[in-house]
Design a protein around this motif. Structure first.
Motif, PDB file in Angstrom:
ATOM      1  N   TYR A  75       0.800  -1.221   0.000  1.00 46.50           N
ATOM      2  CA  TYR A  75       0.000   0.000   0.000  1.00 46.50           C
ATOM      3  C   TYR A  75       0.839   1.279   0.000  1.00 46.50           C
ATOM      4  CZ  TYR A  75      -3.500  -3.415   1.447  1.00 46.50           C
ATOM      5  OH  TYR A  75      -4.323  -4.521   1.527  1.00 46.50           O
ATOM      6  N   ILE A  76       2.138   1.183   0.022  1.00 48.91           N
ATOM      7  CA  ILE A  76       2.991   2.369   0.094  1.00 48.91           C
ATOM      8  C   ILE A  76       4.083   2.288  -0.959  1.00 48.91           C
ATOM      9  CG2 ILE A  76       2.609   2.756   2.567  1.00 48.91           C
ATOM     10  CD1 ILE A  76       5.333   1.359   3.030  1.00 48.91           C
ATOM     11  N   LYS A  77       4.792   3.417  -1.132  1.00 51.33           N
ATOM     12  CA  LYS A  77       5.975   3.442  -1.989  1.00 51.33           C
ATOM     13  C   LYS A  77       6.991   4.404  -1.395  1.00 51.33           C
ATOM     14  CE  LYS A  77       4.090   6.941  -5.157  1.00 51.33           C
ATOM     15  NZ  LYS A  77       3.760   7.233  -6.578  1.00 51.33           N
ATOM     16  N   ALA A  78       8.220   4.256  -1.807  1.00 54.65           N
ATOM     17  CA  ALA A  78       9.300   5.073  -1.249  1.00 54.65           C
ATOM     18  C   ALA A  78       9.040   6.548  -1.505  1.00 54.65           C
ATOM     19  CB  ALA A  78      10.639   4.657  -1.861  1.00 54.65           C
ATOM     20  N   GLY A  79       9.280   7.359  -0.478  1.00 55.55           N
ATOM     21  CA  GLY A  79       9.084   8.802  -0.588  1.00 55.55           C
ATOM     22  C   GLY A  79       7.795   9.292   0.021  1.00 55.55           C
ATOM     23  N   GLU A  80       6.868   8.380   0.324  1.00 53.41           N
ATOM     24  CA  GLU A  80       5.600   8.781   0.928  1.00 53.41           C
ATOM     25  C   GLU A  80       5.765   9.016   2.419  1.00 53.41           C
ATOM     26  OE1 GLU A  80       2.577   5.930   0.148  1.00 53.41           O
ATOM     27  OE2 GLU A  80       2.351   6.470  -1.959  1.00 53.41           O
ATOM     28  N   SER A  81       4.968   9.940   2.937  1.00 52.24           N
ATOM     29  CA  SER A  81       4.926  10.177   4.383  1.00 52.24           C
ATOM     30  C   SER A  81       3.755   9.399   4.961  1.00 52.24           C
ATOM     31  CB  SER A  81       4.764  11.668   4.678  1.00 52.24           C
ATOM     32  OG  SER A  81       5.895  12.392   4.235  1.00 52.24           O
ATOM     33  N   ILE A  82       4.017   8.651   6.022  1.00 47.21           N
ATOM     34  CA  ILE A  82       2.975   7.842   6.646  1.00 47.21           C
ATOM     35  C   ILE A  82       2.954   8.101   8.143  1.00 47.21           C
ATOM     36  CG2 ILE A  82       3.102   6.031   4.902  1.00 47.21           C
ATOM     37  CD1 ILE A  82       4.782   4.384   6.825  1.00 47.21           C
ATOM     38  N   LYS A  83       1.868   7.669   8.774  1.00 48.00           N
ATOM     39  CA  LYS A  83       1.718   7.816  10.217  1.00 48.00           C
ATOM     40  C   LYS A  83       1.721   6.442  10.877  1.00 48.00           C
ATOM     41  CE  LYS A  83      -1.005  12.066   9.858  1.00 48.00           C
ATOM     42  NZ  LYS A  83      -2.312  12.703  10.191  1.00 48.00           N
ATOM     43  N   ALA A  84       1.979   6.440  12.162  1.00 50.75           N
ATOM     44  CA  ALA A  84       1.936   5.180  12.906  1.00 50.75           C
ATOM     45  C   ALA A  84       0.548   4.584  12.812  1.00 50.75           C
ATOM     46  CB  ALA A  84       2.318   5.420  14.367  1.00 50.75           C
ATOM     47  N   GLY A  85       0.467   3.309  12.434  1.00 46.23           N
ATOM     48  CA  GLY A  85      -0.812   2.626  12.285  1.00 46.23           C
ATOM     49  C   GLY A  85      -1.293   2.514  10.853  1.00 46.23           C
ATOM     50  N   ASP A  86      -0.678   3.262   9.929  1.00 50.54           N
ATOM     51  CA  ASP A  86      -1.078   3.161   8.523  1.00 50.54           C
ATOM     52  C   ASP A  86      -0.693   1.801   7.958  1.00 50.54           C
ATOM     53  OD1 ASP A  86      -2.025   5.691   8.688  1.00 50.54           O
ATOM     54  OD2 ASP A  86      -0.434   6.639   7.487  1.00 50.54           O
ATOM     55  N   MET A  87      -1.560   1.294   7.041  1.00 52.77           N
ATOM     56  CA  MET A  87      -1.292  -0.006   6.427  1.00 52.77           C
ATOM     57  C   MET A  87      -0.107   0.087   5.465  1.00 52.77           C
ATOM     58  SD  MET A  87      -5.017  -1.732   5.696  1.00 52.77           S
ATOM     59  CE  MET A  87      -5.451  -0.510   4.472  1.00 52.77           C
ATOM     60  N   ILE A  88       0.752  -0.906   5.547  1.00 51.62           N
ATOM     61  CA  ILE A  88       1.925  -0.977   4.673  1.00 51.62           C
ATOM     62  C   ILE A  88       1.773  -2.079   3.639  1.00 51.62           C
ATOM     63  CG2 ILE A  88       4.387  -1.560   4.625  1.00 51.62           C
ATOM     64  CD1 ILE A  88       4.727  -0.093   7.210  1.00 51.62           C
ATOM     65  N   ALA A  89       1.365  -3.245   4.097  1.00 56.30           N
ATOM     66  CA  ALA A  89       1.219  -4.382   3.181  1.00 56.30           C
ATOM     67  C   ALA A  89       0.267  -5.403   3.792  1.00 56.30           C
ATOM     68  CB  ALA A  89       2.579  -5.018   2.898  1.00 56.30           C
ATOM     69  N   LYS A  90      -0.165  -6.321   2.937  1.00 56.98           N
ATOM     70  CA  LYS A  90      -1.021  -7.419   3.380  1.00 56.98           C
ATOM     71  C   LYS A  90      -0.365  -8.730   2.983  1.00 56.98           C
ATOM     72  CE  LYS A  90      -5.758  -9.155   3.235  1.00 56.98           C
ATOM     73  NZ  LYS A  90      -7.107  -8.980   2.656  1.00 56.98           N
ATOM     74  N   ILE A  91      -0.416  -9.688   3.917  1.00 56.79           N
ATOM     75  CA  ILE A  91       0.260 -10.968   3.698  1.00 56.79           C
ATOM     76  C   ILE A  91      -0.778 -12.086   3.562  1.00 56.79           C
ATOM     77  CG2 ILE A  91       1.798 -12.688   4.725  1.00 56.79           C
ATOM     78  CD1 ILE A  91       3.304 -10.469   6.045  1.00 56.79           C
ATOM     79  N   LYS A  92      -0.581 -12.919   2.566  1.00 57.61           N
ATOM     80  CA  LYS A  92      -1.395 -14.121   2.403  1.00 57.61           C
ATOM     81  C   LYS A  92      -0.639 -15.276   3.043  1.00 57.61           C
ATOM     82  CE  LYS A  92      -3.373 -17.193  -1.102  1.00 57.61           C
ATOM     83  NZ  LYS A  92      -3.489 -17.466  -2.557  1.00 57.61           N
ATOM     84  N   VAL A  93      -1.294 -15.895   4.014  1.00 58.00           N
ATOM     85  CA  VAL A  93      -0.626 -16.951   4.773  1.00 58.00           C
ATOM     86  C   VAL A  93      -0.600 -18.241   3.971  1.00 58.00           C
ATOM     87  CG1 VAL A  93      -0.693 -18.337   6.871  1.00 58.00           C
ATOM     88  CG2 VAL A  93      -1.286 -15.911   6.956  1.00 58.00           C
ATOM     89  N   VAL A  94       0.547 -18.876   3.943  1.00 58.17           N
ATOM     90  CA  VAL A  94       0.703 -20.198   3.340  1.00 58.17           C
ATOM     91  C   VAL A  94       0.922 -21.175   4.479  1.00 58.17           C
ATOM     92  CG1 VAL A  94       2.064 -21.629   1.787  1.00 58.17           C
ATOM     93  CG2 VAL A  94       1.690 -19.215   1.255  1.00 58.17           C
ATOM     94  N   ALA A  95      -0.061 -22.035   4.697  1.00 54.05           N
ATOM     95  CA  ALA A  95      -0.028 -22.922   5.860  1.00 54.05           C
ATOM     96  C   ALA A  95       1.095 -23.939   5.758  1.00 54.05           C
ATOM     97  CB  ALA A  95      -1.367 -23.648   5.993  1.00 54.05           C
ATOM     98  N   ASN A  96       1.752 -24.165   6.882  1.00 54.48           N
ATOM     99  CA  ASN A  96       2.759 -25.211   6.976  1.00 54.48           C
ATOM    100  C   ASN A  96       2.058 -26.550   7.169  1.00 54.48           C
ATOM    101  OD1 ASN A  96       4.570 -27.032   8.786  1.00 54.48           O
ATOM    102  ND2 ASN A  96       5.991 -25.550   7.871  1.00 54.48           N
ATOM    103  N   VAL A  97       2.368 -27.520   6.325  1.00 51.68           N
ATOM    104  CA  VAL A  97       1.653 -28.805   6.329  1.00 51.68           C
ATOM    105  C   VAL A  97       1.787 -29.494   7.680  1.00 51.68           C
ATOM    106  CG1 VAL A  97       1.492 -31.084   5.275  1.00 51.68           C
ATOM    107  CG2 VAL A  97       1.943 -29.070   3.850  1.00 51.68           C
TER     108      VAL A  97
END
Length: 371
Positions: A75-97
């Motif tokens: 959700y971000i790119k280099a050079g942007e100003s963000i605040k504490a709590g802002d979303m950076i990325a979302k991870i899709k979990v890959v389950a360990n068998v």
């Protein structure tokens, strides 16, 4: 034979005699050396030592995930100003068998235990209603049944977390969405959608998703040679020159000197840090190369002369200059020297601003130039 030797000796003596006469004649024909003079000046002399380094943020925070998986969105790119709590990325979990199989077994075991405790609870309740057992026995069965239900729910939540990274009831605590922990500017986003990331734990520092820093708090980090480190101390003023920013100097204060040096290219280097004090509105990018002039001594508006005019006594090694008293007549004056920058030196006493000082080491000039 003897007469020939005598004549030869006389001829040799005559040649030497006339040669000496010619040398003295030629010597008298040479123009006398005319020495030029210079006056002292009022200058500000600054003695400095140079350190090379970079401009970096005072604190750079690396954002790392608390769960392993694959980057689903950034959700971000280099050079942007963000605040504490802002979303950076979302991870899709890959389950360990292995973990998934173990969690499923735990759910099944908890379900079996829950069914068993429910049957015991129903039996004890019937007996309690008929007055066959005491209230204590019934309460023990009720507590065991409640614990079995709690264990079953916990096992199911654990299974959901392994599968998806979150579960119902966690709300904002879900760790599939990575959020910034500080307010600042995004310096770097080293991951892209589809990259696999590793969680941060006691055994692994984890994959960096983004680096964030407050670019309003920049410092200079450089290195000085071991021959210079003994001359500097903390809180000395520094002038920072950034190569990418022309005609601009930044004031700074030396804050840290490393107690231990490191060998680089055969020389011992000590790391230093300095905090910038006059940032104004100039934007300084992190990582820019810079030079720091550490001000060791400074004398403002003092009487100064060029160091080349100073001579030193062969025996005492005390400094002196030759001051013109009449046309091409000079007298020796002992002087007390102060701060020197390698070109000019402060004169604390010995000469006045009106004195003409002899240039004693001037090179040979053509006759016309001397005249």
């Amino acid at each position: 034979m003897k007469k020939g030797i005598t004549i030869t000796i006389l001829i040799f003596i005559a040649i030497v005699f006339f040669g000496a006469l010619y040398y003295l004649y030629a010597k008298n024909q040479e123009a006398p050396v005319v020495y030029e003079t210079e006056k002292s000046e009022t200058k500000t002399i600054v003695k400095t030592t140079i350190a090379t380094g970079n401009i970096v943020p005072d604190e750079e925070v690396l954002i790392k995930p608390n769960i392993s998986g694959i980057i689903e969105a950034v959700y971000i790119k280099a050079g942007e100003s963000i605040k504490a709590g802002d979303m950076i990325a979302k991870i899709k979990v890959v389950a360990n068998v292995s973990n998934l199989s173990s969690s499923q077994n735990q759910v099944q075991g908890a379900k079996i235990e829950l069914d068993n405790q429910q049957k015991l609870f129903n039996r004890q309740k019937t007996l309690f209603d008929k007055g066959v057992i005491s209230a204590n026995d019934f309460q023990a069965a009720e507590v065991a049944y409640s614990q079995a239900k709690q264990n079953y729910n916990a096992a199911r939540q654990g299974l959901d977390i392994i599968k998806t990274g979150t579960t119902s009831g966690l709300g904002s605590y879900a760790n599939t969405v990575i959020r910034s922990t500080v307010t600042g500017m995004v310096l770097d986003v080293p991951v892209k959608v589809g990259n696999q990331v590793i969680e941060s734990n006691n055994f692994n520092e984890g994959t960096t998703i983004a680096s964030v820093a407050d670019v309003g708090r920049m410092i200079f980090v450089g290195k000085v040679d071991e021959s210079e480190v003994g001359k500097i101390k903390e809180k000395l003023p520094i002038e920072i020159t950034v190569g990418a920013i022309e005609n601009k100097k930044f004031d700074a204060v030396l804050t840290d000197i490393a107690p231990k040096g490191k060998t680089e290219n055969g020389a011992i280097q000590f790391e230093i840090k300095a905090s910038l004090t006059n940032r104004d509105d100039t934007f300084i990018r992190a990582g820019l190369s810079a030079n720091a002039s550490i001000i060791l001594e400074k004398a403002e508006n003092v009487l100064a002369i060029k160091e080349a005019l100073v001579q030193f006594d062969e025996k005492t090694q005390k400094p002196f200059v030759e001051v013109e008293t009449a046309a091409q007549k000079f007298e020796r004056r002992d002087v007390v020297l102060g701060v020197s920058d390698g070109i000019y030196v402060e004169i604390k006493s010995g000469v006045k601003s009106s004195d003409k000082i002899k240039i004693w080491n001037q090179g040979s000039a053509p006759d016309e130039e001397k005249k």
